[in-house]
Design a protein around this motif. Structure first.
Motif, PDB file in Angstrom:
ATOM      1  N   TRP A   7       0.828  -1.193   0.000  1.00 14.14           N
ATOM      2  CA  TRP A   7       0.000   0.000   0.000  1.00 14.14           C
ATOM      3  C   TRP A   7       0.870   1.255   0.000  1.00 14.14           C
ATOM      4  CZ3 TRP A   7       0.261   3.505   4.042  1.00 14.14           C
ATOM      5  CH2 TRP A   7       0.956   3.074   5.186  1.00 14.14           C
ATOM      6  N   VAL A  53      -9.038   0.619  -2.241  1.00 12.39           N
ATOM      7  CA  VAL A  53      -8.408  -0.520  -2.907  1.00 12.39           C
ATOM      8  C   VAL A  53      -8.775  -0.408  -4.387  1.00 12.39           C
ATOM      9  CG1 VAL A  53      -8.233  -3.018  -3.066  1.00 12.39           C
ATOM     10  CG2 VAL A  53      -8.615  -1.945  -0.838  1.00 12.39           C
ATOM     11  N   ILE A  70      -3.495  -0.388  -3.072  1.00 10.69           N
ATOM     12  CA  ILE A  70      -4.154   0.234  -1.917  1.00 10.69           C
ATOM     13  C   ILE A  70      -3.535   1.601  -1.678  1.00 10.69           C
ATOM     14  CG2 ILE A  70      -4.587   0.073   0.555  1.00 10.69           C
ATOM     15  CD1 ILE A  70      -4.488  -2.959   0.280  1.00 10.69           C
TER      16      ILE A  70
END
Length: 407
Positions: A287, A330, A353
């Motif tokens: 992420w 996401v 993400i």
């Protein structure tokens, strides 16, 4: 026993034989005529039997028809001849050599030839190398004994040297050939066939059969054979060239007619690519805490990419190789490329993400996780945006932790 005399039978057979000889000789003695009109046809077309040379007969090309001339045309014709399709744009002020070839059957007797010519401006005429005369503007030349005796069995050639002194330029003629022979003279075929192909112009993703279509000129001797080579390989005979291997193929082809005229080699290029492109991405493996641009890279060693497509978060299909992710969530990216041969790649899917959370000088460390776990809300700790905080969220946090270097 009665005796049968053979003399009446022999006499009858002899009469039949003599009659056949008489009829055959009479047929052979009949005048046969060939009239060559230069020219008839549509302006801009090429004459089917008249050729011109600009290098004193070293090379020859089909002469052009360019329509009427202020001086009119000889009856039986409708066009003047030039070395180009326009009467005023070609050969002005030049000397251009023209020729017509014709076949005379054997045996023959009593040859007679006549030339009727309109020339802008001067014409010198030869038959098989023998001078037939000179014409200024227009005139008729009937062959004398010397010219007539220049006719021989087989292919004969009449040449006309046209000299222009400016302005309009061109030639209009009628040649009459008469002989006593069993068959009439015919125009000689000096023009090679013309072959065309149906090769695809662009890249394709399948096997290809290139069809070669050959045609001879109106008065031609008919196509005898069509030949071709693939990628400079062995010469083959046929009108269908089958290609299946990927790559760029060069097909050289030509045809030959029954008179032995060989067409100038023509070339077709066939491009086959059956392999789809390969597209990769530089999406982050974990992420990210900020907006990010995912770049798509395309690899194709064949036809080359035509377009790269992507769908972001199930939305509309878009075209491009740069995908901007600027909101939390996401994000799901489906992407693929189509090449210029029509090969479509199987779509790839990548998830990214984006989570905006506080960091220590741009780095996400273990102490940031401890602080987030201790003080953060469920929404802040929900790394996969499923509405809850669980072990999966913790795994995502740990994946993005900045490594600590211990010295």
């Amino acid at each position: 026993m009665n005796k049968i005399s053979l003399w009446p039978m022999i006499g009858s057979l002899l009469l039949v034989f003599l009659a056949a000889c008489f009829i055959s000789d009479k047929a052979a003695a009949e005048p046969q005529t060939l009239t060559i009109s230069g020219a008839t046809g549509s302006p801009g077309a090429t004459d089917p039997y008249t050729e011109f040379s600009l290098d004193n007969g070293q090379t020859w090309s089909p002469a052009y028809l360019y329509g009427e001339h202020p001086w009119g045309v000889i009856p039986g014709t409708n066009s003047w001849i030039n070395c180009g399709p326009s009467g005023t744009d070609y050969c002005i002020g030049q000397s251009v050599l023209y020729r017509v070839q014709f076949n005379v059957p054997a045996p023959f007797t009593n040859p007679q030839i006549a030339f009727e010519v309109k020339a802008d401006n001067y014409a010198d005429i030869w038959l098989n190398g023998t001078s037939a005369g000179h014409i200024e503007s227009s005139g008729v030349i009937s062959g004398d004994a010397t010219v007539n005796n220049a006719v021989y069995a087989g292919v004969n050639e009449a040449r006309i040297l046209l000299t222009d002194s400016g302005g309009w330029v061109g030639l209009n003629f009628k040649i009459t050939v008469q002989v006593d022979a069993p068959f009439p003279p015919t125009l000689a075929d000096t023009i090679p066939p013309t072959t065309t192909d149906d090769a695809p112009a662009n890249w394709v993703n399948h096997n290809v059969d290139v069809r070669l279509t050959a045609a001879d000129n109106t008065n031609g001797s008919v196509v005898a054979a069509t030949y071709y080579k693939v990628n400079n390989g062995a010469i083959q005979n046929g009108q269908i060239v089958s290609l299946s291997a990927e790559g760029i193929h060069t097909v050289n082809y030509w045809s030959v007619d029954h008179a032995g005229n060989v067409e100038t080699t023509r070339t077709a290029t066939v491009k086959i690519d059956k392999t789809a492109p390969v597209t990769t991405d530089n999406a982050p493996a974990h992420w990210v805490n900020n907006a990010v641009t995912v770049t798509l890279q395309v690899y194709d060693t064949g036809a080359g990419a035509a377009a790269t497509y992507y769908v972001l978060d199930g939305g509309a299909q878009q075209t491009g190789t740069a995908i901007e992710l600027s909101t939390e969530g996401v994000h799901t990216i489906d992407y693929w490329t189509v090449d210029q041969a029509g090969n479509a790649e199987t779509p790839h899917r990548k998830s990214v993400i984006v989570k905006f959370i506080p960091m220590n000088n741009g780095e996400f460390r273990i102490d940031d996780i401890v602080k987030l776990l201790d003080q953060g809300t469920v929404q802040q700790k929900d790394m996969n945006f499923d509405g809850i905080f669980d072990v999966r969220d913790l795994e995502i946090m740990l994946i993005g932790v900045t490594p600590v270097v211990i010295r």
